[in-house]
Write a protein that holds these residues in place. Structure first.
Motif, PDB file in Angstrom:
ATOM      1  N   MET A   5      69.348  -4.103  91.761  1.00 26.84           N
ATOM      2  CA  MET A   5      69.800  -2.729  92.017  1.00 26.84           C
ATOM      3  C   MET A   5      70.408  -2.067  90.779  1.00 26.84           C
ATOM      4  N   ARG A   6      70.432  -2.808  89.678  1.00 23.95           N
ATOM      5  CA  ARG A   6      71.001  -2.303  88.413  1.00 23.95           C
ATOM      6  C   ARG A   6      72.451  -1.881  88.614  1.00 23.95           C
ATOM      7  N   ASP A   7      73.182  -2.660  89.382  1.00 26.22           N
ATOM      8  CA  ASP A   7      74.574  -2.362  89.725  1.00 26.22           C
ATOM      9  C   ASP A   7      75.498  -3.124  88.775  1.00 26.22           C
TER      10      ASP A   7
ATOM     11  N   ASN B 177      77.431   1.904  85.537  1.00 25.39           N
ATOM     12  CA  ASN B 177      77.909   2.811  86.584  1.00 25.39           C
ATOM     13  C   ASN B 177      78.928   3.777  85.988  1.00 25.39           C
ATOM     14  N   ILE B 178      78.437   4.878  85.485  1.00 25.03           N
ATOM     15  CA  ILE B 178      79.293   5.838  84.793  1.00 25.03           C
ATOM     16  C   ILE B 178      80.320   6.470  85.743  1.00 25.03           C
ATOM     17  N   LEU B 179      79.904   6.774  86.965  1.00 27.44           N
ATOM     18  CA  LEU B 179      80.784   7.455  87.906  1.00 27.44           C
ATOM     19  C   LEU B 179      81.561   6.508  88.811  1.00 27.44           C
TER      20      LEU B 179
ATOM     21  N   GLY C  37      83.448   0.064  88.099  1.00 31.54           N
ATOM     22  CA  GLY C  37      83.071  -1.296  88.487  1.00 31.54           C
ATOM     23  C   GLY C  37      81.695  -1.300  89.114  1.00 31.54           C
ATOM     24  N   VAL C  38      81.452  -2.258  90.004  1.00 26.98           N
ATOM     25  CA  VAL C  38      80.169  -2.343  90.691  1.00 26.98           C
ATOM     26  C   VAL C  38      80.248  -1.569  92.004  1.00 26.98           C
ATOM     27  N   GLU C  39      79.108  -1.118  92.478  1.00 32.39           N
ATOM     28  CA  GLU C  39      79.090  -0.367  93.738  1.00 32.39           C
ATOM     29  C   GLU C  39      79.226  -1.307  94.938  1.00 32.39           C
ATOM     30  N   PHE C  40      78.633  -2.505  94.829  1.00 33.52           N
ATOM     31  CA  PHE C  40      78.652  -3.456  95.934  1.00 33.52           C
ATOM     32  C   PHE C  40      79.313  -4.756  95.493  1.00 33.52           C
TER      33      PHE C  40
END
Length: 160
Positions: A28-30, A35-37, A40-43
């Motif tokens: 997922m390229r997480d 992740n500029i916005l 950290g990681v989204e998940f």
């Protein structure tokens, strides 16, 4: 010459798993630096672990009942598609609940958490791929197990 150590994931928590949280985030390229916005990681790992469990639970109910687990799911790519669908659907729900559009004067409206439709479309695409491929795997497993019975009399106990 000095020796320099390289950090590794020493945790054996995921050893033997067909798909790990790191593999999901890689697909997922997480990554925190990408992740500029998001800080950290989204998940996080617990979210990915839950997605793995729920996807396997759903997979066990598709086509014919099975008892796959995180260590014996038949195909890593198929499981990855199901996990991504679950995560994107979950994030899409959050995005929909928190969607807001701001506008100030002559400035173009700016959306906050306004990617719900994109998340839902991707989740649907991954879910369709997961369902189709897992159904095909289960059909193939059924076909190969049917030919292992010794005689027509033995087969009659399974065919009613």
């Amino acid at each position: 010459m000095s020796v320099q150590g390289t950090p590794t994931n020493a945790s054996s928590k995921y050893s033997g798993w067909v798909v790990t949280p790191d593999q999901v985030r890689e697909f997922m390229r997480d990554f925190p630096d990408k992740n500029i916005l998001v800080d950290g990681v989204e998940f996080e790992d617990p979210e990915v672990e839950k997605a793995l469990r729920m996807t396997i639970s759903m997979g066990n109910a598709i086509a014919r009942p099975t008892s796959y687990s995180v260590t014996d799911f038949p195909n890593d790519y198929v499981l990855l598609m199901g996990v991504c669908s679950y995560l994107l659907k979950s994030e899409g729900i959050r995005q929909l609940r928190n969607e807001a559009i701001y506008q100030d004067g002559n400035i173009q409206p700016v959306g906050l958490d306004n990617k719900q439709q994109a998340y839902a479309a991707l989740a649907s695409q991954y879910l369709q791929e997961f369902t189709q491929m897992l159904t095909a795997i289960k059909i193939q497993q059924n076909m190969s197990s049917f030919g292992q019975m010794g005689s027509p009399i033995a087969q009659s106990t399974y065919i009613r």
